[in-house]
Design a protein around this motif. Structure first.
Motif, mmCIF file in Angstrom:
data_model
loop_
_atom_site.group_PDB
_atom_site.id
_atom_site.type_symbol
_atom_site.label_atom_id
_atom_site.label_comp_id
_atom_site.label_asym_id
_atom_site.label_seq_id
_atom_site.Cartn_x
_atom_site.Cartn_y
_atom_site.Cartn_z
ATOM 1 N N PRO A 1 1.066 -7.590 8.525
ATOM 2 C CA PRO A 1 1.735 -7.103 9.738
ATOM 3 C C PRO A 1 2.341 -8.239 10.572
ATOM 4 O O PRO A 1 3.443 -8.101 11.114
ATOM 5 C CB PRO A 1 0.627 -6.389 10.507
ATOM 6 C CG PRO A 1 -0.340 -5.962 9.453
ATOM 7 C CD PRO A 1 -0.301 -7.045 8.410
ATOM 8 N N CYS B 1 5.488 -9.402 8.833
ATOM 9 C CA CYS B 1 6.550 -8.404 9.038
ATOM 10 C C CYS B 1 7.172 -8.563 10.419
ATOM 11 O O CYS B 1 8.404 -8.566 10.549
ATOM 12 C CB CYS B 1 6.000 -6.991 8.871
ATOM 13 S SG CYS B 1 5.660 -6.509 7.184
ATOM 14 N N ASP B 2 6.342 -8.692 11.448
ATOM 15 C CA ASP B 2 6.856 -8.841 12.812
ATOM 16 C C ASP B 2 7.688 -10.113 12.954
ATOM 17 O O ASP B 2 8.760 -10.099 13.565
ATOM 18 C CB ASP B 2 5.707 -8.848 13.823
ATOM 19 C CG ASP B 2 5.057 -7.493 13.985
ATOM 20 O OD1 ASP B 2 5.685 -6.470 13.616
ATOM 21 O OD2 ASP B 2 3.913 -7.437 14.481
ATOM 22 N N SER C 1 4.861 -0.711 6.061
ATOM 23 C CA SER C 1 3.655 -0.194 5.393
ATOM 24 C C SER C 1 3.904 1.279 5.100
ATOM 25 O O SER C 1 4.977 1.792 5.377
ATOM 26 C CB SER C 1 2.425 -0.357 6.295
ATOM 27 O OG SER C 1 2.513 0.525 7.403
ATOM 28 N N LYS D 1 4.388 2.643 8.677
ATOM 29 C CA LYS D 1 5.270 2.020 9.662
ATOM 30 C C LYS D 1 6.653 1.793 9.065
ATOM 31 O O LYS D 1 6.821 1.028 8.118
ATOM 32 C CB LYS D 1 4.689 0.686 10.134
ATOM 33 C CG LYS D 1 5.495 0.052 11.265
ATOM 34 C CD LYS D 1 4.827 -1.189 11.803
ATOM 35 C CE LYS D 1 5.631 -1.786 12.947
ATOM 36 N NZ LYS D 1 5.003 -3.021 13.454
#
Length: 173
Positions: free
Chosen positions: A95, A98-99, A131, A134
């Motif tokens: 995560p 990804c951000d 994901s 998301k």
């Protein structure tokens, strides 16, 4: 080859936006990025269907611009152009990664701008899967095409199209 309707003049506001964007190419000036997040999955086909429906219903979103030798801007409807959609699957990254990637991508996308004087569509869509729960899509558009008040109308049509039962039924066979 795209179907190009007759050309017509730009508004005073558009002329100022376009001229400034042209003068400071790749600055991100007058570039809008609408970011939508979803916990429900969507497919690339469904996203393409919804945005192509949007362009069909609202041809003003297909306008492209041309700067002539006398520095006069004109605009044209390019009703047969298809919106550029890119799909990025980043579900294999953490995560945090990804951000980080997303924030870098946003800055790069904004600074890429558009070739505003080349009769190109001034819209693009990029979808991201972070994901299974998301999803994010970004609508990048030049401000000369859209303002805050009209955005509501376009988004309403988009979300109705993405839930269009005809699309769902035709793709379940």
């Amino acid at each position: 080859m795209s179907e190009i309707c007759s050309k017509f003049p730009v508004t005073f506001t558009q002329r100022n936006m376009l001229s400034l964007s042209y003068a400071v190419n790749n600055s991100g000036l007058n570039i809008e990025q609408l970011i939508c997040r979803s916990s429900e999955p969507f497919t690339e086909e469904r996203l393409n269907f919804a945005f192509q429906s949007l362009l069909t219903q609202f041809p003003e979103l297909t306008c492209s611009y041309n700067l002539d030798e006398n520095y006069n801007w004109t605009q044209r409807y390019n009703t047969s152009l298809e919106i550029k959609t890119t799909w990025k699957d980043w579900s294999s990254f953490s995560p945090e990664e990804c951000d980080s990637r997303f924030n870098k991508w946003l800055a790069k996308d904004r600074s890429a701008g558009f070739k505003i004087d080349k009769n190109e569509l001034l819209n693009r869509i990029t979808a991201f899967q972070f994901s299974n729960e998301k999803f994010i899509w970004v609508w990048t558009i030049h401000h000369a095409l859209i303002d805050g008040r009209s955005l509501i109308k376009y988004l309403e049509h988009f979300f109705n199209s993405i839930d269009d039962e005809n699309f769902i039924a035709s793709n379940q066979n």
